[in-house]
Design a protein around this motif. Structure first.
Motif, mmCIF file in Angstrom:
data_model
loop_
_atom_site.group_PDB
_atom_site.id
_atom_site.type_symbol
_atom_site.label_atom_id
_atom_site.label_comp_id
_atom_site.label_asym_id
_atom_site.label_seq_id
_atom_site.Cartn_x
_atom_site.Cartn_y
_atom_site.Cartn_z
ATOM 1 N N ASP A 207 2.332 1.665 -3.387
ATOM 2 C CA ASP A 207 1.320 2.154 -4.336
ATOM 3 C C ASP A 207 1.028 3.638 -4.134
ATOM 4 O OD1 ASP A 207 1.142 -0.307 -5.468
ATOM 5 O OD2 ASP A 207 -0.685 -0.921 -4.421
ATOM 6 N N LEU A 208 1.146 4.090 -2.895
ATOM 7 C CA LEU A 208 0.827 5.489 -2.592
ATOM 8 C C LEU A 208 2.079 6.362 -2.506
ATOM 9 C CD1 LEU A 208 -2.061 5.010 -0.007
ATOM 10 C CD2 LEU A 208 -2.249 5.708 -2.384
ATOM 11 N N THR A 209 3.188 5.843 -3.060
ATOM 12 C CA THR A 209 4.394 6.673 -3.161
ATOM 13 C C THR A 209 4.453 7.264 -4.571
ATOM 14 O OG1 THR A 209 5.593 5.382 -1.529
ATOM 15 C CG2 THR A 209 6.929 6.664 -3.055
ATOM 16 N N VAL A 210 4.507 8.595 -4.618
ATOM 17 C CA VAL A 210 4.485 9.277 -5.916
ATOM 18 C C VAL A 210 5.916 9.610 -6.340
ATOM 19 C CG1 VAL A 210 3.608 11.288 -7.147
ATOM 20 C CG2 VAL A 210 2.231 10.224 -5.365
ATOM 21 N N ALA B 30 -1.322 10.513 -0.804
ATOM 22 C CA ALA B 30 0.022 9.915 -0.926
ATOM 23 C C ALA B 30 0.648 9.686 0.442
ATOM 24 C CB ALA B 30 0.898 10.829 -1.763
ATOM 25 N N LYS B 31 1.349 8.565 0.565
ATOM 26 C CA LYS B 31 2.029 8.255 1.826
ATOM 27 C C LYS B 31 3.463 8.741 1.792
ATOM 28 C CE LYS B 31 -0.794 4.876 3.886
ATOM 29 N NZ LYS B 31 -0.837 3.890 4.947
ATOM 30 N N ALA B 32 4.005 8.901 0.577
ATOM 31 C CA ALA B 32 5.389 9.369 0.443
ATOM 32 C C ALA B 32 5.583 10.001 -0.923
ATOM 33 C CB ALA B 32 6.354 8.195 0.608
ATOM 34 N N ARG C 210 8.811 10.897 -3.682
ATOM 35 C CA ARG C 210 10.246 10.757 -3.977
ATOM 36 C C ARG C 210 10.850 12.138 -4.196
ATOM 37 N NH1 ARG C 210 7.947 6.827 -7.273
ATOM 38 N NH2 ARG C 210 8.269 4.717 -6.514
ATOM 39 N N ILE D 62 -3.293 11.301 -6.688
ATOM 40 C CA ILE D 62 -3.055 10.791 -5.325
ATOM 41 C C ILE D 62 -2.344 11.870 -4.499
ATOM 42 C CG2 ILE D 62 -1.660 9.114 -4.003
ATOM 43 C CD1 ILE D 62 -2.303 7.060 -6.209
ATOM 44 N N ASN E 8 -1.151 9.104 -10.337
ATOM 45 C CA ASN E 8 -0.240 9.370 -9.214
ATOM 46 C C ASN E 8 -0.287 10.826 -8.774
ATOM 47 O OD1 ASN E 8 0.713 6.853 -8.612
ATOM 48 N ND2 ASN E 8 2.556 7.005 -9.854
ATOM 49 N N GLU F 296 0.836 -1.202 0.000
ATOM 50 C CA GLU F 296 0.000 0.000 0.000
ATOM 51 C C GLU F 296 0.877 1.261 0.000
ATOM 52 O OE1 GLU F 296 -2.296 0.672 3.488
ATOM 53 O OE2 GLU F 296 -3.562 2.163 2.522
#
Lengths: 172, 67
Positions: free
Chosen positions: A169-172, B40-42, B44, B34, B31, A166
């Motif tokens: 998947d939620l890392t942009v 979004a959790k993170a 880059r 998101i 993305n 998860e």
């Protein structure tokens, strides 16, 4: 040979488990019917005896030990059916998607609890067989207990895997 | 969530659509959505760098800490 995906080992395992499920369902339904009919065996025998031309000499009444054996097998088949169903659902995600989902962690946990109930029933029926003098084989395998622990650990591995997936998947 | 993303505000200021930013940065619209909706959790550093470069802004213009 591939382990996962179409035409893989997982697919072969799924076919095997599907056959097993059919046999388990037949057994489980048969045992369910027997669970209801066995206590009524003497009543049924009397009713049949009343029919003209029927002479039922054989003693078909079931004792408590017979019923205990039946109940033991009923629980065993129920547990096996539950485990096979959960494994098939896990294999489905393995073949057609990502296995690292929260649902699979819950399914493995369910399998762990089912196996725990299975082993608990071995102890319970073993104890009851001593009381009612029934001939039930008590198989207390340490491997089975280790397998239960392993399944619970596996459940947590899948939970962590689902969390990481998860996050990925939620890392942009 | 404590960190919120105000990407739409910066996009509005620059008169740029999410689709255009997606093409320029090389990140899918899914993305970026998101990111825009703070789901979004993170993020880059490379993505943040590309967004800041295209929008000519600082990371602090996009990311906010809310108590």
């Amino acid at each position: 040979m591939r382990a996962i995906g179409k035409g893989s080992l997982a697919s072969i395992l799924a076919v095997g488990l599907n056959f097993t499920r059919i046999f388990l369902w037949i057994g489980f339904v048969g045992l369910s019917i027997a669970m209801v009919l066995v206590p009524l065996a003497s009543v049924i025998a009397e009713l049949v005896q009343d029919i003209d031309g029927v002479n039922l000499d054989a003693d078909i009444s079931a004792g408590r030990d017979d019923y205990l054996k039946l109940a033991h097998q009923f629980v065993n088949f129920g547990v096996m059916l539950f485990v096979v169903n959960r494994l098939l659902e896990i294999l489905k995600t393995l073949r057609f998607g990502s296995p690292f989902v929260k649902e699979n962690a819950d399914r493995f946990r369910g399998v762990g609890y089912a196996l725990l109930i299975g082993q608990g029933s071995v102890i319970a029926f073993g104890f009851l067989s001593l009381i009612f003098d029934a001939d039930i084989e008590i198989d207390m395998s340490p491997i089975a207990w280790l397998a239960i622990i392993a399944v619970f650990v596996l459940s947590e591995v899948f939970r962590e895997g689902a969390r990481m997936k998860e996050e990925q998947d939620l890392t942009v | 969530m404590a960190i919120s993303v105000k990407l739409d505000r910066v996009l509005l200021d620059r008169g740029m659509s999410l689709t255009e930013l997606s093409e320029r940065v090389g990140v899918t619209i899914a993305n970026l959505s998101i990111l825009k909706t703070s789901k979004a959790k993170a993020i880059r550093f490379s993505t943040l760098e590309a967004i800041c470069k295209e929008l000519n802004c600082q990371p602090g213009d996009i990311l906010f800490y809310e108590d």
